[in-house]
Design an enzyme around this catalytic site. Structure first.
Site, mmCIF file in Angstrom:
data_model
loop_
_atom_site.group_PDB
_atom_site.id
_atom_site.type_symbol
_atom_site.label_atom_id
_atom_site.label_comp_id
_atom_site.label_asym_id
_atom_site.label_seq_id
_atom_site.Cartn_x
_atom_site.Cartn_y
_atom_site.Cartn_z
ATOM 1 N N HIS A 157 -3.518 -4.803 0.370
ATOM 2 C CA HIS A 157 -2.948 -5.365 1.605
ATOM 3 C C HIS A 157 -2.997 -6.890 1.567
ATOM 4 O O HIS A 157 -3.944 -7.486 2.085
ATOM 5 C CB HIS A 157 -3.729 -4.858 2.823
ATOM 6 C CG HIS A 157 -3.529 -3.410 3.099
ATOM 7 N ND1 HIS A 157 -2.495 -2.943 3.885
ATOM 8 C CD2 HIS A 157 -4.203 -2.322 2.672
ATOM 9 C CE1 HIS A 157 -2.555 -1.632 3.942
ATOM 10 N NE2 HIS A 157 -3.580 -1.218 3.212
ATOM 11 N N CYS B 45 0.832 -1.203 0.000
ATOM 12 C CA CYS B 45 0.000 0.000 0.000
ATOM 13 C C CYS B 45 0.870 1.258 0.000
ATOM 14 O O CYS B 45 1.442 1.601 -1.023
ATOM 15 C CB CYS B 45 -0.987 -0.032 1.165
ATOM 16 S SG CYS B 45 -2.415 1.004 0.828
ATOM 17 N N LEU B 46 1.054 1.915 1.157
ATOM 18 C CA LEU B 46 1.965 3.060 1.179
ATOM 19 C C LEU B 46 3.346 2.641 0.671
ATOM 20 O O LEU B 46 4.045 3.423 0.024
ATOM 21 C CB LEU B 46 2.070 3.623 2.608
ATOM 22 C CG LEU B 46 3.025 4.796 2.772
ATOM 23 C CD1 LEU B 46 2.522 6.024 2.034
ATOM 24 C CD2 LEU B 46 3.249 5.130 4.234
ATOM 25 N N ARG C 148 -6.656 5.989 -0.190
ATOM 26 C CA ARG C 148 -7.311 7.086 -0.912
ATOM 27 C C ARG C 148 -6.499 7.513 -2.129
ATOM 28 O O ARG C 148 -7.011 8.110 -3.044
ATOM 29 C CB ARG C 148 -7.442 8.316 -0.009
ATOM 30 C CG ARG C 148 -8.420 8.154 1.125
ATOM 31 C CD ARG C 148 -8.651 9.480 1.844
ATOM 32 N NE ARG C 148 -9.130 9.226 3.187
ATOM 33 C CZ ARG C 148 -10.383 8.908 3.475
ATOM 34 N NH1 ARG C 148 -11.289 8.822 2.518
ATOM 35 N NH2 ARG C 148 -10.756 8.673 4.715
ATOM 36 N N GLU D 246 -1.424 -8.916 3.280
ATOM 37 C CA GLU D 246 -1.259 -9.512 4.619
ATOM 38 C C GLU D 246 -2.592 -9.962 5.222
ATOM 39 O O GLU D 246 -2.615 -10.815 6.097
ATOM 40 C CB GLU D 246 -0.550 -8.527 5.565
ATOM 41 C CG GLU D 246 -1.309 -7.266 5.953
ATOM 42 C CD GLU D 246 -1.118 -6.093 5.003
ATOM 43 O OE1 GLU D 246 -0.762 -6.340 3.824
ATOM 44 O OE2 GLU D 246 -1.342 -4.941 5.422
#
Ligand code: GLN
Length: 536
Positions: free
Chosen positions: A507, A381-382, A462, A509
């Site tokens: 994600h 993600c990030l 987002r 995970e």
């Protein structure tokens, strides 16, 4: 249908969720269909807007529900299917009751905690039981006995127990038996008081699961049994685990917890065959190999903030018969000390999800170090957004490239707000959430790892890769290996000339299990292991 209610006493963080999940594993392995749900007494509608320091990780389900991290344990330990109905908060209960009141459903009546709030709680128990058609529903009540905000939930389950009758309901209380160093002994008083508190409310627990650092001897068990009014064999010892949380089901089986539960609930089922768990555990306890990987985050001092990430990494280890030592690295330390000082010698680097500006430059340095030193990199993600910014700055030469989350005025917004997010103002539950399909490109690392072309993964973000830069990135060796099926949204990226550099906007995970390790984590640990072993 049978109902088990799990409450907790003395202190929070006792591992009620783990206990509930581990009991679920045992019952499932006895051939029962098990469902699990969690009640959280706080007033937030869901934990989605809470800071990880307050709440730990927010666990995302397929349907996009942002839930308590205990639901992660439920999914990892059992095959139960979870939806937003499996996590009920006081906030949701009151929201429903107040909406009903405005709609005129209670016309003429005074709206009260009993029966209206408790009634909504009971409806949810009934609904999940019917919806899942389970044999046993395990409901965990968050918080600690004695909390004011937990009272309606305890009252609701007390009444519920009365309705379904003895033999169909079981109250299991998880409590603490602390070891007092100065006295050199385990103390039972907190447990006695916490049970007394429960009985005051009208709930007499059938089983006590005692969390302890030292084994309970016979006398202590007798003492707890007598003062807490539970049979001797219903005093269950749950010691701190030595190696891994996956020891808990085996430990509870040795204590005959599942036998006791089945007896009490008159469930005539065979013993659980836990040999596959023993195998998992062997790989965790005595692996053939070992690697050290760095997780570069901002909440590293907090055990719970990246819970599913740490678990998924350990699953990747199980898949490779490789022990993983996780170095929790504060991104700000990389900013202060430089990447070499902090990252040198690691088998791999993982940058997990996150929000907010603190530590961003440190994470970018970590991605740069991984790319330049050919260290395996997994971005989540990030972590994908970071890898994108890093590539833009140092390979494409866009020195001030950034995400508009951190610099609105950047001349090169390589990561920008999703189109659908442009006009959203409310914070709660408004991100791009839940399971989304993703199309993989043939011949890429992602395609190879998944062994598939269409995958489904859970999202919570987002911002996204800015499509306007796509061609420039691709010309420079940045591979877009997964997109939304319409090709619009970039979901997975990788680097062409690198042994293992992959990052995803979702994600992974959240979908990894000890017996079904996620392909990205499995591949990541394999790459880390290969790198270490190829060294001269
Ligand atoms: N803050 C980023 C976004 O909102 C990444 C979110 C995350 O890592 N979960 O897009």
């Amino acid at each position: 249908m049978k109902f088990i209610f799990v409450t907790g006493g003395v202190i929070s963080s006792l591992g009620k969720g783990l206990t509930a999940a581990a009991l679920g594993t045992l019952l499932e392995n006895r051939g029962l269909k098990v469902a699990l749900q969690k009640f959280d007494p706080y007033l937030n509608v869901d934990p989605g807007t809470m800071n990880p320091f307050q709440h730990g990780e927010v666990y995302v389900l397929d349907d996009g529900a942002e839930t308590d991290l205990d639901l992660g344990h439920y999914e990892r330990f059992t095959s139960t299917k979870l939806s937003r109905l499996n996590n009920l908060t006081s906030g949701q209960v009151y929201q429903t009751v107040l909406n009903n009141e405005r709609e005129g459903h209670y016309l003429g009546k005074t709206v009260q905690v009993i029966p209206h709030v408790t009634g909504e709680i009971q409806k949810r128990i009934q609904f999940v039981a019917e919806h899942t058609r389970c044999d046993v529903l395990i409901t965990e009540i968050g918080g600690t006995t004695g909390d004011i905000e937990g009272l309606p939930f305890l009252e609701a389950i007390r009444e519920f127990g009365l309705d379904v009758g003895p033999g169909n309901v079981l109250f299991l209380h998880v409590t603490l038996v602390p070891f007092i160093k100065a006295a050199g002994e385990l103390k039972t008083k907190p447990t006695q008081q916490s049970v007394a508190k429960l009985r005051e409310i009208g709930i007499a627990p059938h089983i006590l699961v005692c969390r302890c650092e030292q084994p309970l001897n016979k006398e202590l068990r007798q003492k707890i049994s007598m003062f807490c009014n539970v049979p001797y064999e219903a005093v269950i010892e749950e010691m701190d685990v030595e190696h891994s949380i996956y020891e808990v089901p085996l430990m509870l089986q040795r204590e005959r917890l599942d036998d006791l539960v089945c007896e009490r609930l008159r469930l005539n089922v065979p013993r659980a065959d836990m040999s596959h768990w023993q195998d998992i555990l062997r790989k965790l306890v005595a692996p053939q190999h070992r690697v050290r990987i760095g997780v570069v985050g901002k909440y590293i001092e907090l055990q719970d903030a990246y819970k599913s990430v740490y678990e998924a990494v350990s699953h990747g280890g199980i898949a490779n018969d490789c022990g993983v030592t996780i170095e929790k690295i504060d991104a700000e330390d990389i900013e202060k000390q430089g990447p070499k000082a902090v990252l040198d010698g690691l088998g791999g680097i993982l940058v997990p999800g996150g929000f907010g500006e603190r530590g961003i430059e440190g994470k970018i340095l970590a991605a740069q170090y991984a790319r330049e030193h050919r260290v395996p990199y997994l971005g989540l993600c990030l972590g994908m957004q970071i890898a994108t910014i890093e590539f833009a700055r140092h390979v494409l030469g866009l020195a001030d490239a950034h995400s508009t989350e951190f610099n609105r005025a950047t001349p090169d917004p390589v990561i920008c707000l999703l189109e659908e997010q442009q006009h959203i103002r409310r914070l709660g539950g408004t991100m791009r959430l839940g399971s989304q399909p993703c199309q993989l490109v043939m011949g890429t690392l992602a395609n190879h790892l998944y062994g598939a072309f269409l995958i489904h993964e859970r999202h919570r973000h987002r911002y996204e890769f800015n499509g306007a830069y796509r061609a420039r990135f691709e010309q420079a060796g940045f591979v877009i290996s997964g997109t939304s099926p319409d090709g619009e949204l970039v979901e997975i990226i990788e680097l062409k000339d690198h042994p293992f550099f992959i990052a995803c906007q979702f994600h992974p995970e959240f979908q990894s299990k000890p017996d079904k390790p996620h392909p990205l984590f499995k591949g990541f640990i394999a790459a880390c292991h290969n790198r270490i072993h190829q060294r001269p």
